[in-house]
Motif scaffolding. Structure first.
Motif, PDB file in Angstrom:
ATOM      1  N   ASP A 104       0.898  -1.151   0.052  1.00  0.00           N
ATOM      2  CA  ASP A 104      -0.048   0.018   0.157  1.00  0.00           C
ATOM      3  C   ASP A 104       0.784   1.242   0.021  1.00  0.00           C
ATOM      4  N   LEU A 107       0.270   4.125  -2.251  1.00  0.00           N
ATOM      5  CA  LEU A 107      -0.868   4.982  -1.824  1.00  0.00           C
ATOM      6  C   LEU A 107      -0.690   6.366  -0.814  1.00  0.00           C
ATOM      7  N   ARG A 191      -5.909  -8.464  -3.879  1.00  0.00           N
ATOM      8  CA  ARG A 191      -4.671  -7.986  -4.626  1.00  0.00           C
ATOM      9  C   ARG A 191      -4.299  -9.595  -5.127  1.00  0.00           C
ATOM     10  N   SER A 197      -4.704  -4.812  -8.051  1.00  0.00           N
ATOM     11  CA  SER A 197      -5.519  -4.776  -7.218  1.00  0.00           C
ATOM     12  C   SER A 197      -7.114  -4.939  -8.061  1.00  0.00           C
ATOM     13  N   THR A 214      -6.820   2.346  -6.986  1.00  0.00           N
ATOM     14  CA  THR A 214      -7.202   2.849  -5.816  1.00  0.00           C
ATOM     15  C   THR A 214      -6.440   4.235  -5.781  1.00  0.00           C
ATOM     16  N   VAL A 222     -12.270   2.376   0.585  1.00  0.00           N
ATOM     17  CA  VAL A 222     -11.110   2.502  -0.348  1.00  0.00           C
ATOM     18  C   VAL A 222     -11.714   3.333  -1.577  1.00  0.00           C
TER      19      VAL A 222
END
Length: 251
Positions: A104, A107, A191, A197, A214, A222
């Motif tokens: 992640d 992000l 995932r 994703s 995302t 999300v």
């Protein structure tokens, strides 16, 4: 009546005595100046030593713990905090630390908006921003520690509280198209082994895999930027056994 030679001799002796007296006085003056300089240096050193006995906090705050008692030895920079004297907290600069999974990390970035929710008051939400990404990943947990700063803390937030941190998507730039955000439950996002994703979309009573992109978390949801139109029905919780597996939609 004394002769001129005797008078000259007497004057010479007086002059010699005056010169000797002057030399002695000048020597004492130089000695006193040296003593004065030595005393001034000693006074300056005493003031420095006195300054070393005064502890000044680097910032405003409150004392959370006193770690040393009178008579104990404290070594600055000692092993495992052995030189620490007190523990301070600046209640106007509260920060939260959270471990973010490696998958992640794309992000999260510096200056990103975030939201802090203390476990003690789930209805309280505090605006925050990302201020630090630690330079090393924890190999055991596969996470990176991220630090966020609460922008407007209040008396309900206390040091060492447990809290949940949600990373928010960036606001659209001025003049850009204002698209409506698509939010899906975090339990619907999957995932694969390559880190892509995707979600399971229900089409005609069967599960279809749909890859998505995302852009961070909004609370426990999300934000989806590509791949969904916003009207799909998604599979949450346990995934289907395979592509095309029959599923039923809960009312």
């Amino acid at each position: 009546m004394p002769s001129p030679w005797r008078r000259q001799r007497a004057v010479g002796r007086r002059r010699t005595r005056l010169e000797v007296s002057h030399a002695r006085g000048f020597s004492k003056f130089v000695s006193r100046q040296s003593e004065m300089a030595s005393l001034e240096a000693a006074l300056e050193q005493a003031e420095v030593n006195l300054e070393y006995t005064i502890l000044r906090a680097p910032t405003d705050g409150v004392v959370l713990a006193k770690l040393k008692e009178a008579g104990e030895i404290a070594v600055p920079g000692g092993f495992a905090g052995s030189g620490d004297l007190v523990r301070l907290a600046n209640l106007h600069d509260l920060r939260a630390e959270v471990d973010v999974n490696e998958s992640d990390l794309s992000l999260v970035h510096l200056r990103q908006r975030a939201q802090v929710t203390p476990d003690a008051d789930p209805n309280a939400h505090y605006a925050a921003e990302v201020v630090k990404l630690y330079p090393q990943v924890d190999r055991q947990k596969g996470t990176l520690k991220v630090e966020v700063r609460v922008l407007e803390p209040d008396g309900r937030l206390l040091p060492d509280m447990s809290a949940r941190v949600a990373f928010l998507p960036d606001l659209p730039a001025a003049g850009s198209a204002n698209r409506k955000a698509i939010l899906v439950p975090a339990t619907a996002l999957r995932r694969d082994n390559d880190g892509r994703s995707y979600v399971w979309v229900v089409q005609g009573g069967r599960a279809r895999r749909c890859e998505v992109e995302t852009a961070g978390m909004v609370g426990d949801r999300v934000r989806i930027t590509q791949g969904l139109a916003g009207e799909e029905k998604l599979v949450v919780g346990a995934p289907p056994a395979r592509e095309g597996a029959r599923v039923s939609v809960a009312p």
